[in-house]
Design a protein around this motif. Structure first.
Motif, PDB file in Angstrom:
ATOM      1  N   PHE A 241      16.558   3.093  -0.742  1.00 50.12           N
ATOM      2  CA  PHE A 241      17.305   4.103  -0.713  1.00 50.12           C
ATOM      3  C   PHE A 241      16.751   5.238   0.056  1.00 50.12           C
ATOM      4  O   PHE A 241      15.937   5.367   0.657  1.00 50.12           O
ATOM      5  N   ASP A 243      16.163   8.521  -0.068  1.00 46.78           N
ATOM      6  CA  ASP A 243      15.131   9.364  -0.321  1.00 46.78           C
ATOM      7  C   ASP A 243      13.789   8.517  -0.521  1.00 46.78           C
ATOM      8  O   ASP A 243      13.001   9.225  -0.736  1.00 46.78           O
ATOM      9  N   LEU A 308      20.814   5.210 -12.005  1.00 47.52           N
ATOM     10  CA  LEU A 308      21.318   4.425 -10.687  1.00 47.52           C
ATOM     11  C   LEU A 308      22.372   3.661 -11.268  1.00 47.52           C
ATOM     12  O   LEU A 308      22.618   2.896 -12.137  1.00 47.52           O
ATOM     13  N   SER A 337      25.624   6.544  -6.668  1.00 44.21           N
ATOM     14  CA  SER A 337      24.834   7.514  -7.059  1.00 44.21           C
ATOM     15  C   SER A 337      23.523   7.762  -6.076  1.00 44.21           C
ATOM     16  O   SER A 337      22.980   8.830  -5.886  1.00 44.21           O
ATOM     17  N   ARG A 338      23.262   6.653  -5.351  1.00 43.72           N
ATOM     18  CA  ARG A 338      22.510   6.711  -4.231  1.00 43.72           C
ATOM     19  C   ARG A 338      23.179   5.898  -3.114  1.00 43.72           C
ATOM     20  O   ARG A 338      23.595   4.982  -3.301  1.00 43.72           O
ATOM     21  N   SER A 339      22.551   6.188  -2.034  1.00 41.63           N
ATOM     22  CA  SER A 339      22.769   5.427  -0.907  1.00 41.63           C
ATOM     23  C   SER A 339      21.585   4.537  -0.082  1.00 41.63           C
ATOM     24  O   SER A 339      20.572   5.150  -0.123  1.00 41.63           O
TER      25      SER A 339
END
Length: 350
Positions: A241, A243, A308, A337-339
């Motif tokens: 991800f 982050d 997630l 919700s995340r990339s």
């Protein structure tokens, strides 16, 4: 992989394919009499455990990479060395029971290039040395002064690559400190990864050379009977991800229509949390016809304890590994919700 690929057990002799059945993928669900069996509470010994374990039946060094060219085009890369033992004994030269298999691939948005190599153990044609680290088959190699700084090369009829790998984080262990259970019956493997490689180098494709940068993920796994007799295939995800956090997760498909799942949540600093059976959820959203087979190429992946909920989509749905035993393996994109990006491997879609 996670469970990673099985393909070495497909050869009972040099050039003699073993019958591949849906059950157990050429024997991974059968008994492993005479071979060592993974046990709980493993004590890893590095750098020795980066090398081979010939007393176990199967083993792999499995690297995938998500890369970008200077023009923003996305690419995927795979380099894999499999070892399989034909019997639980150790001899040298042509009498060695070790069989080696190499797979290499490059995926672009519109093409998927693959190549395959075979070798018999004991002849020097293929092998792994833990320190300085070197894994090779013919002129393909992965080598470096340590496991954290590696040069990687492979080639096929339509492609080649030459890239450098530099680890920016720690090795991580899956399951219970590296003891990774694969079924309710207790089949297991020893399994760790280096998911923090930075990558830079060159792809050579039919249209010419392409300079690339990106990230790579290496899986290390060995066992003697990692599947149960009622398991028919798996879907394995490695996701990175934006982050910095990462996720390894897989589901093993069972003949009664249920699944056994496992996974590992990995923070950007390399801290891990195991995901027990049922905590990792992956459900197909879209099916694509690939080489005459119906293969799920877009998925919904959920891990509720980390909030997630993402869609994982194949960058090139036609990333079929048309090898001695075929399977699907290619880069994916992650949105929701995340990339992020990652890799997906699917077996048993025959």
């Amino acid at each position: 992989m996670c469970v990673k690929s099985f393909l070495l057990t497909l050869l009972v002799g040099f050039g003699t394919p073993m019958e591949a059945t849906a059950q157990g993928f050429g024997g991974l669900g059968t008994q492993a009499e005479g071979f060592a069996i993974p046990a709980p509470d493993p004590l890893f010994d590095f750098p020795a455990d980066h090398g081979s374990h010939p007393d176990y039946r199967i083993e792999w060094w499995y690297l995938t990479a998500n890369m970008t060219g200077a023009d923003g085009t996305a690419y995927g890369l795979q380099w894999t060395l499999f070892r399989s033992a034909l019997g639980p004994y150790v001899t040298s030269g042509w009498d060695s029971p070790q069989i080696w298999l190499g797979h290499a691939a490059v995926t672009t948005p519109t093409a998927h290039y693959t190549s395959e190599r075979f070798a018999r153990g004991g002849t020097g044609q293929a092998g792994v040395i833990p320190a300085p680290f070197e894994a090779w088959i013919d002129d393909w190699h992965m080598r470096g002064a340590t496991f954290d700084t590696l040069d990687l090369r492979a080639s096929g009829p339509q492609f080649s690559y030459d890239v450098a790998l530099n680890a920016k984080g720690p090795v991580v262990f899956h399951g219970d400190a590296g003891y990774s259970v694969k079924s309710a019956q207790g089949q297991a493997s020893y399994y760790y990864s280096q998911p923090f490689f930075d990558l830079a180098g060159t792809l050579t494709l039919p249209q010419g050379e392409v300079s690339v940068t990106g990230t790579a993920w290496m899986d290390r796994e060995w066992s003697s009977q990692p599947l149960a007799s009622d398991q028919t295939g798996w879907d394995w995800f490695s996701l990175s991800f934006v982050d910095g956090d990462k996720l390894m997760g897989f589901r093993l498909r069972q003949s009664d229509g249920t699944y056994f799942t496992s996974g590992t949540w990995i923070t950007a600093q390399g801290q891990t949390t195991p995901l027990q059976n049922g905590a990792f959820n992956a459900e197909p959203l879209d099916i694509t016809e690939v080489k005459g087979r119906e293969v799920p190429t877009r998925w919904q992946v959920r891990v509720p304890q980390y909030d997630l909920d993402v869609t994982v989509a194949a960058a090139n749905p036609q990333a079929w590994m048309d090898m001695a035993i075929p399977y699907w393996e290619g880069p994916v994109t992650v949105n929701g919700s995340r990339s992020g990006t990652g890799y997906l491997e699917m077996t048993g879609y025959d």
